[in-house]
Design an enzyme around this catalytic site. Sequence first.
Site: not given
Lengths: 457, 306
Positions: A302, A305-307, A454
């Site tokens: 997780c 996934w954001h970076g 986002y």
Amino acid sequence: MAFDSLRYALFLPAVTVAYFGCPDRFRWLFLLTASGYFYTSWDSGFGGALIASTLLTYVAARGMSRGSPDRSRHYWLVLGVAGNLSLLIAFKYLRPFDGMLAPIGISFFTLQAIGYLLDVLRGDSEPESHLGRFASYMAFFPQVVAGPIARSSQLLPQFREPHRPEYERLARGLRQVMWGLFQKVVVANNLGMFVDSVYGDVRLYSGFPLMIATFFFSIQLYCDFAGYSNVALGSARLIGFDLLPNFDRPYLAQNLAEFWRRWHMSLSKWLADNVHKPLALALRSTPKGGLVAAILSTFTLCGLWHGASSTYLAWGILHGVGLTTLALTGRVRRRINFIPNWANAPLSTLATFTFVTLTWVFFRANNLEDAFYAVRHLWAIDTHTLIGVPTISRGTFMKDVALALVPILGDLTATQARRAMELLGPSLYNYCSLVALGVSIYMFGVFEKQVFIYAQF
Amino acid sequence: MRRIGLEVIAVALTLALIALALEKAFQDYRTPLDLVLGPLKAADRVTLLIVGNSHTGALGTLPLRADDLTYNASVGGQDIYRSYLVLRAFLPRLPRLREAVVALDYDAVGYNFSVFNQDWQDRQYYPYTQELYHDGAVQRLLAKSAFFRANRDLRALFVRGAVAPMTNPVLPVTGSMTSGPEACRKRAKEHSEVKFREELIGQNADYLQRIVALANHYNIDVHFLNTPKAACYRENYSAVTRQTGEAAIARALGAQKAKFHDYFEEPTLSEDDFLDDDHLSPAGSAKIMRDLAARTAASSSSTLVR
């Protein structure tokens, strides 16, 4: 074309009116065209990855149709998932060319595509035979940039339904769009100026300014993303579609597990169904170890996934550790609970909010060193100054404090407020809500460039 | 569809009426820029123009030459980009202008107020300069609105003749803005660290060169001036920013027909010559203007004057 831009303010009503004026059988084509225009308005070169993901997923899902041999179905699944992951990794993490930008929304539409393939494998969804409708589903403009990540079983069938303009739906959609804009333009953007001033060069600050900036970021991020999601849900609702809600008053959660059931719900659900559950199932022979491994892997993923940065990784791991601790200490916590019942709920909410807010330091900081600096210096209270941010005046600060309380009070009193407003009757309720939100945005909105957080993922 | 359409029209009309009422209420509102740049429109006899921030603002209307008619158009917090815009807008209107003094602190080459949450000030310049840092349809629309130019200062609805507050005072600088070593340290830190970004040096160097080109075009002498700062301020000023700023200014102006007069560390001034840590008092201003007059009379070539 950001949701808070003038272009979108013209685009959305035009699309709504034209959509209902369009014959049913051509609506998918109209939506596909509108979505294509919306998506490429960010950058005309962005369409390639979305088209590739759409075609690949469509072909793989068709290959997985019922009746195909199991081996062949798995072969197509691996091809589809690996293809989408390759797109995500190549465009988002590797970026082989200098100055290359990741296509907008790639984290979201690749996840949506993989989720669809897994739904088809599990039999939760039938493979869509109409390529045009499937492409409309993948590129659907309200959610292509930053979700909510759709479940195919929930959204895909809606592309076949004959939508009619209904007053209740249109009114609710409009209110939701305006409420989302209020959250973004008024609350998130105002707080963002304070947060950016401090976190832009965090080492210049300590104590109160850092503490306040961290608290403000917690509210900013919530209003930024919930605002985005509300505009997305409201926009979809205007043209007859229902998207999955993404937020349910997350800062009122009484523990971390509940927080994740209320925060970025479409991602949490996706991760739970497609990563956590299969992992926990595979590791069920060692119940505790398996649970820990499943939670930690899910939240590490997780974070990433954001970076691909150490700050997101640390943020994900912290949440993984928090959830693991929660899962493993349930019995002990119940046994040693000395808090009186009446105080239990507010204290649990406060503790959860504090933990979540502290972990946002890692989410917001420019790098890991800055994040550790911020965590260490949050407590260095400097009594000389309460604000201590030269680019923010005292008046602006007071306004920010008031604005930060709006979403908290709003969440606490949402149901009662809605009931009270409904006493006015539908038309007056709609009129008063829209005027109040419009005036607030006009009076207090920040219209300078502040991108949706986002939308960068 | 018809019912919601009527409601949307009613909401739009209500909002439009509110916006119009606010525009009317704010139509006479005078921003600090109106006070500073408004009169300059009619000041066509000016021979010396001072442009910059509150540091040059403290110079008041002192002349450089005996027959100078000086106009000080400095605005608190003004960056190089806005100084350039002001010169570009007003040089064509000032036929008698001979010289311009432009504020240039070391940190100014790494500063732009739009980057530090002060875009609203941009709107106040717009009626005079017709350019916005973050240009776009919405921003231009807002810049044309009196309500937004007033930074939505709702006090004005209750107080007649209100003037929008700015981060720093506008001319004339009348009182001490800082006092004590802590305030002095914070101010030096604010200028040289908080509001300094190396990535802005490139564009600011470009604006400096554009200022010189403008001056050449209108055949006036431009003197870039780093005003003196008090000891406490200097001691707390970032050495890195000073070094970076000096180098950037030298690079930008080295080959230009312009002079950088660096008084940052001026040994001839005493405590009485300062109003506060980074602003000159009238006595200090007079000394610096006398010195600047002597320097500029003596040097006519392209130089960096120390």
